[in-house]
Design a protein around this motif. Structure first.
Motif, short mmCIF file in Angstrom:
data_model
loop_
_atom_site.label_atom_id
_atom_site.label_comp_id
_atom_site.label_asym_id
_atom_site.label_seq_id
_atom_site.Cartn_x
_atom_site.Cartn_y
_atom_site.Cartn_z
N UNK A 306 4.35 -2.72 -3.62
CA UNK A 306 3.29 -3.48 -4.28
C UNK A 306 2.02 -3.53 -3.44
N UNK A 307 2.16 -3.54 -2.11
CA UNK A 307 0.98 -3.50 -1.24
C UNK A 307 0.18 -2.23 -1.51
N UNK A 308 0.89 -1.13 -1.73
CA UNK A 308 0.21 0.13 -2.01
C UNK A 308 -0.30 0.20 -3.44
N UNK A 309 0.55 -0.08 -4.40
CA UNK A 309 0.17 0.09 -5.80
C UNK A 309 -0.96 -0.84 -6.22
N UNK A 310 -1.04 -2.02 -5.63
CA UNK A 310 -2.09 -2.96 -6.00
C UNK A 310 -3.45 -2.60 -5.39
N UNK A 311 -3.47 -1.65 -4.46
CA UNK A 311 -4.74 -1.18 -3.89
C UNK A 311 -5.37 -0.07 -4.71
N UNK A 312 -4.61 0.59 -5.57
CA UNK A 312 -5.10 1.76 -6.29
C UNK A 312 -6.27 1.35 -7.18
N UNK A 313 -7.39 2.07 -7.05
CA UNK A 313 -8.58 1.70 -7.82
C UNK A 313 -8.56 2.33 -9.21
N UNK A 314 -9.65 2.15 -9.94
CA UNK A 314 -9.71 2.63 -11.32
C UNK A 314 -9.63 4.14 -11.43
N UNK A 315 -10.00 4.84 -10.34
CA UNK A 315 -9.95 6.31 -10.34
C UNK A 315 -8.59 6.84 -9.87
N UNK A 316 -7.66 5.95 -9.59
CA UNK A 316 -6.34 6.37 -9.13
C UNK A 316 -6.32 6.75 -7.67
N UNK A 317 -7.14 6.11 -6.86
CA UNK A 317 -7.26 6.44 -5.44
C UNK A 317 -6.92 5.25 -4.57
N UNK A 318 -6.49 5.55 -3.34
CA UNK A 318 -6.21 4.54 -2.34
C UNK A 318 -7.39 4.48 -1.37
N UNK A 319 -8.15 3.40 -1.35
CA UNK A 319 -9.35 3.32 -0.51
C UNK A 319 -9.09 3.62 0.97
N UNK A 320 -7.97 3.13 1.50
CA UNK A 320 -7.67 3.37 2.90
C UNK A 320 -7.44 4.83 3.22
N UNK A 321 -6.77 5.54 2.33
CA UNK A 321 -6.50 6.97 2.55
C UNK A 321 -7.73 7.81 2.25
N UNK A 322 -8.66 7.27 1.46
CA UNK A 322 -9.87 8.02 1.13
C UNK A 322 -10.78 8.16 2.35
N UNK A 323 -10.58 7.31 3.35
CA UNK A 323 -11.40 7.37 4.57
C UNK A 323 -10.89 8.38 5.57
N UNK A 324 -9.95 9.23 5.18
CA UNK A 324 -9.35 10.19 6.11
C UNK A 324 -10.09 11.52 6.18
N UNK A 325 -11.31 11.54 5.72
CA UNK A 325 -12.14 12.73 5.85
C UNK A 325 -11.59 13.92 5.09
N UNK A 326 -11.51 15.07 5.78
CA UNK A 326 -11.06 16.30 5.14
C UNK A 326 -9.57 16.29 4.82
N UNK A 327 -8.84 15.31 5.33
CA UNK A 327 -7.41 15.20 5.06
C UNK A 327 -7.09 14.07 4.08
N UNK A 328 -8.10 13.58 3.38
CA UNK A 328 -7.89 12.45 2.47
C UNK A 328 -6.88 12.79 1.38
N UNK A 329 -6.96 13.97 0.82
CA UNK A 329 -6.01 14.35 -0.23
C UNK A 329 -4.60 14.48 0.34
N UNK A 330 -4.49 15.06 1.52
CA UNK A 330 -3.17 15.20 2.15
C UNK A 330 -2.56 13.83 2.41
#
Length: 406
Positions: A306-330
């Motif tokens: 629930x900690x993870x799923x409740x962070x998912x934004x409207x675009x289906x992304x995790x804000x914390x993982x989006x800050x991983x630069x070129x490895x954000x998708x990985x």
């Protein structure tokens, strides 16, 4: 302890050379050749039912924007070639003597030939034990600490860390390969299950992975434990656990679960408490909770989802993982895997839709399915071209995307 760890590393080095052998082959061929190099098959821990998979396709190892990878130890190999069928028994031609005898006794020559060819059963495979990982472990991150996105690998740190963790990965992969191997007969299935349990017996006696002395070691342990305990759950469906075994596993696994919960409450930083690390920790703890029938541990794992799923934004992304630069998708793909496994485990014991923010998980799943086919939209969100290396064979059968419905 140093001698034990050196012995563990030596055994694993030898095992990494021998993993491609046919030691687990069910049958030799009729002409005396060694087991044929056929791909091994796996039986999924997870059922094929579940949340909506409409339009989902199995993830392809190579596709636009996705680069398949994996080292030699994680590559597909012929540990478990399929059993070859013995040639059909030759039926003797009818002789005139047989015809005359049948005429005297009544009936036909075929009725007189009652003996059937002996049934060919698959040989029970030998057991190759997976060496117990060390009890104590102190590892450090492979990433350049000056890079806040943690997307740049430090070659020297990576080399040192790999020398410590690769033997453990080898043991976990051997254990899970045996646990999920498809068996031709119940006798072979039970033999393989017992082999996995014998390995885990030695892990429990050695208190494997109970004393993680650095934050990186704690974070690394979560995935290994999750895969090993899911394998334990799988084989316990084929071989009943004795009371003594249950007690040994309880004492060992409870140490790991308790230290994991304590680390995320006290030792680890705020990012690890809410990002992909917490989801893998949740999977390891909920798997232990299912095996030990401990609802408190199950609840902690559910909370991690629930900690993870409740962070998912409207675009289906995790804000914390989006800050991983070129490895954000990985990182997104890495985070999705334990979340999907927790949802499936919860579903087996109830309803996945009952999880809080389950709709967020569904958005994440849909976005990742689209990104694996075409990462263009994801790259627009992240603002960077993505470097992705996905190796499904580096995961046990239960955690591969196709088995998780992704």
């Amino acid at each position: 302890m140093k001698f034990r760890f050196k012995s563990f590393v030596f055994v694993n080095l030898m095992m990494s050379v021998c993993l491609g052998s046919s030691v687990f082959a069910e049958d030799g061929t009729a002409d005396g050749r060694q087991g044929a190099a056929k791909g091994w098959l796996v039986a999924s821990l997870l059922t094929d039912t579940g949340y909506d998979r409409a339009g989902a396709e199995p993830q392809q190892p190579v596709g636009q924007g996705i680069e398949a990878g994996g080292n030699r130890i994680e590559a597909p190999h012929a540990l478990f070639p399929q059993a070859e069928q013995a040639p059909a028994a030759q039926v003797p031609k009818k002789s005139s003597a047989a015809v005359r005898l049948a005429a005297l006794l009544g009936g036909s020559p075929l009725q007189l030939r009652r003996d059937k060819a002996p049934r060919v059963e698959a040989n029970v495979p030998d057991c190759l034990l997976a060496p117990a990982p060390p009890a104590q472990l102190a590892t450090y991150s492979k990433y350049d600490q000056a890079d806040k996105s943690r997307s740049t690998i430090d070659p020297l740190a990576h080399k040192k860390r790999k020398s410590q963790v690769q033997p453990i990965r080898n043991s976990v992969r051997l254990l899970t390969n045996v646990a999920y191997a498809k068996s031709a007969t119940s006798a072979v299935a039970e033999a393989r299950a017992e082999c996995v349990l014998k390995s885990l017996d030695s892990w429990a006696r050695a208190d494997a992975l109970t004393d993680m002395q650095t934050s990186d070691a704690v974070l690394s342990r979560d995935r290994w434990v999750a895969e090993a305990v899911l394998a334990l759950h799988e084989v316990s469906q084929k071989v009943e656990l004795s009371n003594e075994r249950r007690a040994n596993y309880d004492a060992w696994l409870r140490k790991i679960a308790d230290s994991t919960i304590e680390a995320y409450a006290m030792r680890l930083g705020p990012k690890s408490r809410t990002n992909n690390h917490r989801y893998w920790a949740g999977l390891s703890v909920i798997a232990i909770g299912v095996v030990l029938e401990d609802q408190d541990l199950v609840a902690w794992g559910r909370r991690s989802f629930e900690i993870g799923s409740c962070q998912v934004d409207a675009n289906g992304l995790l804000p914390g993982e989006l800050r991983r630069g070129s490895k954000a998708l990985e990182y997104h793909l890495y985070a999705l895997r334990p979340l999907a496994a927790i949802a499936r485990l919860h579903q087996v014991n109830g309803s996945a839709e009952g999880l809080k923010c389950f709709d967020g998980f569904q958005r994440l799943q849909q976005t990742m399915q689209k990104a694996m086919k075409d990462p263009a939209d994801f790259e627009r969100y992240s603002g960077m071209r993505q470097k992705v290396k996905v190796s499904e064979t580096s995961y046990s059968a239960a955690l591969q995307f196709q088995q998780l419905g992704i």
